[in-house]
Design an enzyme around this catalytic site. Structure first.
Site, PDB file in Angstrom:
ATOM      1  N   HIS A 188      -9.247   1.052   5.777  1.00  0.00           N
ATOM      2  CA  HIS A 188      -7.727   1.254   6.262  1.00  0.00           C
ATOM      3  C   HIS A 188      -8.127   2.150   7.139  1.00  0.00           C
ATOM      4  O   HIS A 188      -8.962   2.919   6.862  1.00  0.00           O
ATOM      5  CB  HIS A 188      -6.994   1.862   5.163  1.00  0.00           C
ATOM      6  CG  HIS A 188      -5.809   1.434   5.962  1.00  0.00           C
ATOM      7  ND1 HIS A 188      -4.904   2.662   6.673  1.00  0.00           N
ATOM      8  CD2 HIS A 188      -4.936   0.986   5.281  1.00  0.00           C
ATOM      9  CE1 HIS A 188      -3.969   2.985   6.833  1.00  0.00           C
ATOM     10  NE2 HIS A 188      -3.333   1.221   6.466  1.00  0.00           N
TER      11      HIS A 188
ATOM     12  N   ASN B 148       0.732  -1.101  -0.324  1.00  0.00           N
ATOM     13  CA  ASN B 148       0.372   0.000  -0.256  1.00  0.00           C
ATOM     14  C   ASN B 148       0.876   1.001   0.287  1.00  0.00           C
ATOM     15  O   ASN B 148       1.346   1.686   0.807  1.00  0.00           O
ATOM     16  CB  ASN B 148      -0.903   0.007   0.996  1.00  0.00           C
ATOM     17  CG  ASN B 148      -1.099   1.799   1.266  1.00  0.00           C
ATOM     18  OD1 ASN B 148      -1.837   2.218   0.476  1.00  0.00           O
ATOM     19  ND2 ASN B 148      -2.120   1.540   2.547  1.00  0.00           N
TER      20      ASN B 148
ATOM     21  N   SER C 112       3.421  -2.535  10.406  1.00  0.00           N
ATOM     22  CA  SER C 112       4.988  -2.439  10.399  1.00  0.00           C
ATOM     23  C   SER C 112       5.732  -4.206  10.936  1.00  0.00           C
ATOM     24  O   SER C 112       7.092  -4.706  10.765  1.00  0.00           O
ATOM     25  CB  SER C 112       5.803  -2.389  11.889  1.00  0.00           C
ATOM     26  OG  SER C 112       5.239  -0.773  12.427  1.00  0.00           O
TER      27      SER C 112
ATOM     28  N   GLY D  34       2.761  -1.100   4.213  1.00  0.00           N
ATOM     29  CA  GLY D  34       3.008  -0.219   3.538  1.00  0.00           C
ATOM     30  C   GLY D  34       4.037   0.428   3.554  1.00  0.00           C
ATOM     31  O   GLY D  34       4.892   0.549   2.536  1.00  0.00           O
TER      32      GLY D  34
ATOM     33  N   GLY E  95       3.159   2.260  10.815  1.00  0.00           N
ATOM     34  CA  GLY E  95       3.688   2.833  10.923  1.00  0.00           C
ATOM     35  C   GLY E  95       4.622   3.340  11.849  1.00  0.00           C
ATOM     36  O   GLY E  95       5.348   4.119  11.703  1.00  0.00           O
TER      37      GLY E  95
ATOM     38  N   GLU F 281      -4.641  -5.300  10.701  1.00  0.00           N
ATOM     39  CA  GLU F 281      -3.970  -4.127  10.360  1.00  0.00           C
ATOM     40  C   GLU F 281      -4.375  -3.659  12.295  1.00  0.00           C
ATOM     41  O   GLU F 281      -5.229  -2.908  12.758  1.00  0.00           O
ATOM     42  CB  GLU F 281      -3.933  -3.840   9.700  1.00  0.00           C
ATOM     43  CG  GLU F 281      -3.336  -4.360   8.387  1.00  0.00           C
ATOM     44  CD  GLU F 281      -2.925  -3.110   7.695  1.00  0.00           C
ATOM     45  OE1 GLU F 281      -1.786  -3.272   7.400  1.00  0.00           O
ATOM     46  OE2 GLU F 281      -4.061  -1.718   7.407  1.00  0.00           O
TER      47      GLU F 281
ATOM     48  N   GLU G 193      -6.129   4.806   8.171  1.00  0.00           N
ATOM     49  CA  GLU G 193      -6.257   6.046   7.595  1.00  0.00           C
ATOM     50  C   GLU G 193      -7.046   6.533   7.116  1.00  0.00           C
ATOM     51  O   GLU G 193      -7.839   7.687   7.593  1.00  0.00           O
ATOM     52  CB  GLU G 193      -5.268   5.642   7.126  1.00  0.00           C
ATOM     53  CG  GLU G 193      -3.979   5.621   7.862  1.00  0.00           C
ATOM     54  CD  GLU G 193      -2.419   5.164   7.393  1.00  0.00           C
ATOM     55  OE1 GLU G 193      -2.179   5.589   6.078  1.00  0.00           O
ATOM     56  OE2 GLU G 193      -1.372   4.803   8.090  1.00  0.00           O
TER      57      GLU G 193
ATOM     58  N   LYS H 137       0.028   4.294  -0.272  1.00  0.00           N
ATOM     59  CA  LYS H 137      -1.166   5.379   0.229  1.00  0.00           C
ATOM     60  C   LYS H 137      -0.503   6.660  -0.312  1.00  0.00           C
ATOM     61  O   LYS H 137      -1.061   6.430  -1.584  1.00  0.00           O
ATOM     62  CB  LYS H 137      -0.302   5.512   1.663  1.00  0.00           C
ATOM     63  CG  LYS H 137      -0.208   4.231   2.621  1.00  0.00           C
ATOM     64  CD  LYS H 137       0.729   4.928   3.851  1.00  0.00           C
ATOM     65  CE  LYS H 137       0.725   2.916   4.732  1.00  0.00           C
ATOM     66  NZ  LYS H 137       0.137   3.710   6.380  1.00  0.00           N
TER      67      LYS H 137
HETATM   68  C1  PEP Z   1      -0.594  -0.132   6.088  1.00  0.00           C
HETATM   69  O1  PEP Z   1      -0.435   1.249   5.397  1.00  0.00           O
HETATM   70  O2  PEP Z   1      -1.757  -0.732   5.800  1.00  0.00           O
HETATM   71  C2  PEP Z   1       0.555  -0.849   6.791  1.00  0.00           C
HETATM   72  C3  PEP Z   1       0.482  -1.729   7.434  1.00  0.00           C
HETATM   73  O3  PEP Z   1       1.526   0.432   7.084  1.00  0.00           O
HETATM   74  P1  PEP Z   1       3.150   0.150   7.403  1.00  0.00           P
HETATM   75  O4  PEP Z   1       3.387  -1.164   7.260  1.00  0.00           O
HETATM   76  O5  PEP Z   1       4.448   1.302   7.233  1.00  0.00           O
HETATM   77  O6  PEP Z   1       2.968   0.057   9.175  1.00  0.00           O
END
Ligand code: PEP
Length: 249
Positions: free
Chosen positions: A93, A9, A209, A230, A169, A163, A95, A11
Site C-alpha cells: 500500500h 482496508n 476514493s 479505505g 483519501g 491505486e 502508505e 487501515k
Molecule cells: C486505500 O487506502 O487503499 C484507499 C483506496 O483509501 P480511500 O478509499 O479512502 O481513498
C-alpha cells in the site's frame, strides 16, 4: 470468469466496538458473484474472523513480514495472520511504501511469504500526482508490476490493486478513461509475463476514493474486477452500497 472482489482496508482505524460494522455486513444478504474482504487492524483480526465465519465476508491482513518466523520484534508474519483467520493480505500500500520505506523488492519478498503460506496477496501499486502529470503513469506501473510480483503468481494467489496515490483519501478520482487505460495495461503486462491463462485470471481492483456515488461508474470500466476501499469501508451502510454496485455489474 473472474469473481468480483470488494475489499475494505480499515487501515489504523477500529476498536472492538467497530466490529459492529462487520457484524452488519456479515448478516447482510450478500451474494453470489462478489467476494467481500475486510482487512481490519491486526488487533481485531481473530475476533473479526470469528464473527464473519459463517458469512460471505472474508477477513485479511494489511501487511506482513517477509519471513515466516524469527527475531523481528513488533512484526507479524503471513502464517500468523493465516492462523488468526486471514485469507488475503494487502501488500505494498502506498502508505506503507511512504511510511516504512517499502520498495518493490520488499513487497516481492513479502508476496513470496504470502504465497508460501497459501494465502492471496493483494499487491497495490500506483503513481504519484507528479508522475501522472509528467505522463509517466504506465512506466511507473510497469516497473511496479515487474518488481513487486513474484514469478509464481497465479489467479488464486494474486490480486493487483491499482491505486493512484493522489486519489487515496482525497476525494479525487481519475477519469474512467484513465482507469481503463491503466487496467488494460496491467492486464496486458500480466498476460505477457505469465501467459494468457494466468494473466486473464488475476483480479484487478481499482482503489482511490471509491464511494457509494461513484462505484457503479468505476465498475463499468473494462478490466475493473472490484475495488480496494479505505474510508467508505468503515461504515457497513456505505460499503454495502459499493458491494451491491459491484454485484450488479
Ligand atoms: C486505500 O487506502 O487503499 C484507499 C483506496 O483509501 P480511500 O478509499 O479512502 O481513498
Amino acid at each position: 470468469m473472474r469473481r468480483k472482489l470488494a475489499a475494505g482496508n480499515w487501515k489504523m482505524n477500529g476498536l472492538g466496538s467497530s466490529l459492529a460494522e462487520l457484524e452488519t455486513l456479515s448478516k447482510a444478504e450478500n451474494t453470489r458473484q462478489t467476494d467481500i474482504l475486510i482487512c481490519p487492524p491486526a488487533t481485531l483480526l481473530s475476533r473479526a474472523a470469528a464473527m464473519s465465519a459463517d458469512s460471505q465476508v472474508m477477513v485479511g491482513g494489511q501487511d506482513c513480514h517477509a519471513a515466516i518466523t524469527g527475531a523481528h520484534t513488533g512484526d507479524i508474519s503471513a502464517e500468523m495472520l493465516r492462523d488468526a483467520g486471514a485469507e488475503m493480505i494487502i501488500l505494498g500500500h502506498s502508505e506503507r511504501r511512504a511510511d516504512h520505506n517499502e520498495f518493490d523488492e520488499h513487497i516481492r519478498a513479502k508476496a513470496r511469504a504470502v504465497f508460501e503460506t497459501g494465502l492471496t496477496a493483494v499487491i497495490c501499486m500506483g503513481e504519484s500526482l507528479a508522475e501522472r502529470e509528467a505522463d509517466n503513469t504506465l512506466d511507473i506501473i510497469g516497473g511496479q508490476l515487474a518488481g513487486s510480483i513474484p514469478d509464481n503468481a497465479t489467479g488464486e494467489n494474486l490480486v493487483v490493486a491499482y491505486e493512484p496515490i493522489w486519489a487515496i483519501g482525497t476525494g479525487k478520482v481519475p477519469t474512467l478513461a484513465q482507469i481503463g487505460e491503466v487496467h488494460d495495461f496491467i492486464r496486458a503486462r500480466l498476460e505477457r509475463r505469465f501467459g494468457a491463462g494466468v494473466g486473464r485470471s488475476v483480479r484487478l481492483l481499482y482503489g482511490g476514493s471509491v464511494k457509494p456515488d461513484n462505484a457503479a461508474d468505476i465498475f463499468s470500466v473494462s478490466n475493473v474486477d472490484g475495488a480496494l476501499v479505505g474510508g467508505a469501508s468503515l461504515k457497513a451502510a456505505d460499503f454495502q452500497v459499493i458491494i451491491d454496485a459491484l454485484d450488479a455489474t
